[in-house]
Design a protein around this motif. Structure first.
Motif, short mmCIF file in Angstrom:
data_model
loop_
_atom_site.label_atom_id
_atom_site.label_comp_id
_atom_site.label_asym_id
_atom_site.label_seq_id
_atom_site.Cartn_x
_atom_site.Cartn_y
_atom_site.Cartn_z
N ASP A 86 0.62 -1.36 -0.25
CA ASP A 86 -0.10 -0.05 0.02
C ASP A 86 0.74 1.29 -0.08
O ASP A 86 0.11 2.68 -0.04
N ASN A 87 2.13 1.12 -0.19
CA ASN A 87 3.14 2.29 0.09
C ASN A 87 2.97 3.29 -1.16
O ASN A 87 2.78 2.71 -2.37
N THR A 94 9.76 14.61 1.74
CA THR A 94 11.19 14.70 2.35
C THR A 94 11.06 13.31 3.51
O THR A 94 12.35 12.70 3.83
N ASN A 95 10.04 13.04 3.64
CA ASN A 95 9.68 11.76 4.63
C ASN A 95 9.94 10.31 3.75
O ASN A 95 9.13 10.05 3.12
N ARG A 96 11.07 9.72 3.63
CA ARG A 96 11.20 8.71 2.68
C ARG A 96 11.42 7.57 3.49
O ARG A 96 12.03 6.62 3.11
N ASN A 97 10.93 7.28 4.77
CA ASN A 97 11.08 6.22 5.66
C ASN A 97 10.94 4.84 5.29
O ASN A 97 11.71 3.81 5.46
N TRP A 98 9.91 4.80 4.61
CA TRP A 98 9.41 3.36 4.24
C TRP A 98 10.55 2.96 2.88
O TRP A 98 10.79 1.82 2.69
N LEU A 99 10.84 3.96 2.13
CA LEU A 99 11.81 3.77 0.98
C LEU A 99 13.19 3.08 1.57
O LEU A 99 14.11 2.18 1.31
N LEU A 103 15.06 -0.56 1.64
CA LEU A 103 16.26 -0.93 0.90
C LEU A 103 17.05 -1.36 2.10
O LEU A 103 17.99 -2.64 1.88
N GLN A 104 17.10 -1.23 3.36
CA GLN A 104 18.01 -1.87 4.34
C GLN A 104 17.70 -3.13 4.32
O GLN A 104 18.47 -3.88 4.68
N LEU A 105 16.50 -3.35 4.59
CA LEU A 105 15.85 -5.13 4.73
C LEU A 105 16.26 -5.75 3.51
O LEU A 105 16.55 -7.07 3.63
N ALA A 106 16.50 -4.99 2.39
CA ALA A 106 16.76 -5.98 1.05
C ALA A 106 18.14 -6.53 1.21
O ALA A 106 18.49 -7.59 0.64
N GLY A 107 18.97 -5.76 1.74
CA GLY A 107 20.39 -6.41 1.97
C GLY A 107 21.15 -6.40 0.50
O GLY A 107 22.15 -7.05 0.48
N THR A 108 20.46 -5.48 -0.46
CA THR A 108 21.21 -5.38 -1.71
C THR A 108 21.62 -3.83 -1.99
O THR A 108 21.22 -3.06 -1.26
N ASP A 109 22.57 -3.80 -2.86
CA ASP A 109 22.78 -2.47 -3.12
C ASP A 109 21.55 -1.45 -3.63
O ASP A 109 21.56 -0.39 -3.30
N GLU A 110 20.59 -2.02 -4.16
CA GLU A 110 19.67 -1.37 -4.66
C GLU A 110 18.33 -2.19 -4.43
O GLU A 110 18.22 -3.32 -4.28
N ILE A 111 16.99 -1.57 -4.89
CA ILE A 111 15.96 -2.34 -4.74
C ILE A 111 14.82 -1.58 -5.78
O ILE A 111 15.04 -0.51 -5.97
N ILE A 112 14.30 -2.50 -6.22
CA ILE A 112 13.30 -2.15 -7.53
C ILE A 112 11.86 -2.44 -6.97
O ILE A 112 11.63 -3.51 -6.61
N PHE A 113 11.07 -1.57 -6.80
CA PHE A 113 9.75 -1.79 -6.48
C PHE A 113 8.88 -2.12 -7.64
O PHE A 113 8.88 -1.67 -8.47
N THR A 114 8.05 -3.18 -7.16
CA THR A 114 6.61 -3.67 -8.08
C THR A 114 5.52 -3.64 -7.32
O THR A 114 5.50 -3.48 -6.22
N SER A 115 4.13 -3.54 -8.32
CA SER A 115 3.17 -3.53 -7.73
C SER A 115 2.18 -4.63 -8.50
O SER A 115 1.95 -4.32 -9.69
N GLU A 116 1.95 -5.63 -7.91
CA GLU A 116 1.20 -6.55 -8.54
C GLU A 116 2.03 -7.08 -9.71
O GLU A 116 1.54 -7.54 -10.73
N GLY A 117 3.28 -7.30 -9.69
CA GLY A 117 4.33 -7.60 -10.57
C GLY A 117 4.61 -6.67 -11.79
O GLY A 117 5.49 -6.99 -12.75
N VAL A 118 4.04 -5.53 -11.74
CA VAL A 118 4.41 -4.36 -12.51
C VAL A 118 5.51 -3.63 -12.02
O VAL A 118 5.47 -3.15 -10.78
N ILE A 119 6.61 -3.42 -12.87
CA ILE A 119 7.75 -2.73 -12.36
C ILE A 119 7.25 -1.32 -12.19
O ILE A 119 6.86 -0.54 -13.04
#
Length: 202
Positions: A86-87, A94-99, A103-119
């Motif tokens: 729902d994000n 300026t509030n980017r907390n959820w982003l 990224l921190q939880l991903a444990g990778t250099d970057e994260i790509i967000f999808t919504s129902e399989g759509v990039i």
């Protein structure tokens, strides 16, 4: 308190892509007083060949604060793809907390967000994918980026829906944002591992 911000590339005395940034500020403040980004005065002593990140924080009262800092392009080797749920990030808050937490939880250099399989987007950039002939950018990104808008206007990228199942059609990708010129953004050839839901850049 400043709820929104713009990040503008500054080099050789020029605030770049300014009409696109102004358009986004005006869209954010559509029912409020506006302010003109062209009045920004860089501090004395900035190096002419250095790229600077001009960060403009502002609020609904059109109060704003400006800072400048040297910019260095972020290098990435791998990327996790994750559903946003729902994000939302339809304005440049300026509030980017959820982003940042994603990224921190991903444990990778970057994260790509999808919504129902759509990039959608990466955590700090819009995306462009190359199919061997043309460059395409997701039609409905999290945020309508200023560099993305300029590249679409120039005809360098085209909008289309890109699903996870479509990734095999693309040979490489770019991360695009206000701080990187098109030619400065690395062309990243990738492998997609559907089991781990990761992109590994070659």
């Amino acid at each position: 308190m400043y709820q929104f911000f713009e990040t503008i590339r500054y080099k050789n005395g020029v605030l770049e892509n300014l009409p696109f940034h102004q358009h986004r500020v005006n869209r954010t403040l559509v029912n409020y007083n506006k302010f003109d980004l062209s009045i920004i005065q860089p501090p004395i002593g900035l190096l002419p060949e250095q790229v600077y990140k001009c960060r403009v924080k502002y609020n609904l009262a059109a109060d704003f604060e400006v800072t400048f800092e040297p910019y260095k392009i972020k290098l990435i080797k791998n990327c996790l793809l994750a559903e946003i749920g729902d994000n939302k990030y339809d304005y440049k808050y300026t509030n980017r907390n959820w982003l940042n937490e994603a990224l921190q939880l991903a444990g990778t250099d970057e994260i790509i967000f999808t919504s129902e399989g759509v990039i959608k987007d990466a955590s700090y950039a819009n995306l462009a994918f190359f199919n061997g002939s043309n460059w395409f950018t997701p039609k409905s990104p999290l945020l309508l980026g200023t560099r993305r808008a300029a590249l679409i206007e120039e005809g360098l990228i085209n909008e289309t829906e890109i699903r996870l199942q479509d990734l095999h059609q693309y040979k490489s990708m770019k991360l695009i944002n206000a701080m990187m010129l098109w030619e400065e953004s690395a062309i990243l050839s990738f492998d997609y591992d559907s089991a781990s839901n990761k992109l590994e850049f070659l």
